[in-house]
Design an enzyme around this catalytic site. Structure first.
Site, PDB file in Angstrom:
ATOM      1  N   ARG A 110       0.048   2.357  -2.053  1.00 22.09           N
ATOM      2  CA  ARG A 110      -0.856   2.767  -3.130  1.00 22.09           C
ATOM      3  C   ARG A 110      -1.001   4.284  -3.140  1.00 22.09           C
ATOM      4  O   ARG A 110      -1.212   4.907  -2.106  1.00 22.09           O
ATOM      5  CB  ARG A 110      -2.229   2.132  -2.941  1.00 22.09           C
ATOM      6  N   SER A 112      -3.482   6.026  -4.189  1.00 19.48           N
ATOM      7  CA  SER A 112      -4.819   6.430  -3.725  1.00 19.48           C
ATOM      8  C   SER A 112      -4.873   6.555  -2.209  1.00 19.48           C
ATOM      9  O   SER A 112      -5.576   7.417  -1.675  1.00 19.48           O
ATOM     10  CB  SER A 112      -5.867   5.416  -4.186  1.00 19.48           C
ATOM     11  N   ALA A 114      -2.094   7.114  -0.270  1.00 18.00           N
ATOM     12  CA  ALA A 114      -1.181   8.209   0.082  1.00 18.00           C
ATOM     13  C   ALA A 114      -1.888   9.553  -0.034  1.00 18.00           C
ATOM     14  O   ALA A 114      -1.641  10.469   0.757  1.00 18.00           O
ATOM     15  CB  ALA A 114       0.047   8.178  -0.814  1.00 18.00           C
ATOM     16  N   ARG A 115      -2.778   9.673  -0.985  1.00 24.63           N
ATOM     17  CA  ARG A 115      -3.502  10.933  -1.187  1.00 24.63           C
ATOM     18  C   ARG A 115      -4.488  11.223  -0.061  1.00 24.63           C
ATOM     19  O   ARG A 115      -5.028  12.317   0.041  1.00 24.63           O
ATOM     20  CB  ARG A 115      -4.224  10.914  -2.531  1.00 24.63           C
ATOM     21  N   ASP A 128      15.007  -7.979   0.903  1.00 27.62           N
ATOM     22  CA  ASP A 128      16.310  -8.518   0.519  1.00 27.62           C
ATOM     23  C   ASP A 128      16.241  -9.847  -0.217  1.00 27.62           C
ATOM     24  O   ASP A 128      15.322 -10.646   0.004  1.00 27.62           O
ATOM     25  CB  ASP A 128      17.179  -8.714   1.768  1.00 27.62           C
ATOM     26  N   GLU A 138       4.772  -0.364   8.086  1.00 24.54           N
ATOM     27  CA  GLU A 138       4.855   0.700   9.094  1.00 24.54           C
ATOM     28  C   GLU A 138       3.895   1.804   8.664  1.00 24.54           C
ATOM     29  O   GLU A 138       4.249   2.658   7.866  1.00 24.54           O
ATOM     30  CB  GLU A 138       6.281   1.238   9.199  1.00 24.54           C
ATOM     31  N   TYR A 171      19.590 -13.053   2.685  1.00 22.41           N
ATOM     32  CA  TYR A 171      19.023 -12.832   4.019  1.00 22.41           C
ATOM     33  C   TYR A 171      18.901 -14.125   4.819  1.00 22.41           C
ATOM     34  O   TYR A 171      19.215 -14.158   6.001  1.00 22.41           O
ATOM     35  CB  TYR A 171      17.661 -12.134   3.892  1.00 22.41           C
ATOM     36  N   GLN A 182       9.493 -14.300   9.195  1.00 21.54           N
ATOM     37  CA  GLN A 182       8.619 -13.437   9.972  1.00 21.54           C
ATOM     38  C   GLN A 182       7.152 -13.776   9.724  1.00 21.54           C
ATOM     39  O   GLN A 182       6.718 -13.910   8.593  1.00 21.54           O
ATOM     40  CB  GLN A 182       8.923 -12.004   9.538  1.00 21.54           C
TER      41      GLN A 182
END
EC number: 3.5.4.13
Length: 193
Positions: A110, A112, A114-115, A128, A138, A171, A182
């Protein structure tokens, strides 16, 4: 061609694409589906290994990973995970996704978040054709302040791109599919390369 909102809803209705739990309509946007943060995290603990030689024999890599990777950290609904500046942590989406063999998914964090310095995926944003499972995130805090993360918060968005045909090697059919089905914040399996 990227799927638009009504195509995403149709693919979900027809069970060509599955997202569990199914997102409500308010989380399906023009070309994306909002995803939420799950309950599991993993962090790097201490520095018992001076480095990880990524070209070393598998046993050495596995030994180094065992020394630096935490056990699963599982948060309750209202608990908060704090990601400090300069730290990397693995987390997982609340949703589990099954992508058909003729579709590829893309994960974006997002804007927001990242900022504020939060990177939701350091590099791996492709999902995949033939993928099934929860998506490991991550996280990296490139900001100046600790960031509090809670299960259930909106963390990113998925978009889906139609391929020119069915993938010949999806995959779920690959012998070397390290992360198929997973569940949880699975650590790196680079030693399986």
């Amino acid at each position: 061609m990227r799927l638009c909102d009504h195509d995403i809803e149709r693919w979900l209705d027809e069970k060509k694409l599955t997202i569990t739990p199914r997102p409500p309509a308010k989380h399906i946007n023009g070309a994306t589906v909002d995803i939420r943060l799950g309950h599991e995290f993993r962090v790097f603990v201490g520095h018992k290994a001076p480095f990880i030689d990524l070209s070393a024999p598998k046993e050495e890599i596995n030994h180094a990973l065992d020394q630096i990777m935490s056990d699963k950290i599982v948060l309750k609904e209202k608990e908060c995970f704090f990601l400090h500046p300069g730290e990397l942590a693995l987390a997982v989406t609340l949703e589990s996704v099954t992508i058909p063999d003729d579709l590829v998914g893309w994960l974006d964090g997002r804007s927001s978040l990242a900022r504020l310095g939060l990177m939701v995926h350091v590099t791996a944003h492709r999902i995949d054709p033939g993928w099934r499972g929860q998506i490991v995130l991550e996280f990296y805090n490139s900001g100046k302040l600790p960031l509090g993360l809670r299960p259930g918060m909106l963390i990113g968005a998925l978009s889906f791109e139609l391929l020119s045909g069915q993938a010949k090697r999806p995959y779920h059919q690959r012998q070397d599919a390290k992360y198929h089905n997973q569940k949880g914040a699975v650590a790196s399996r680079i030693d399986k390369d």
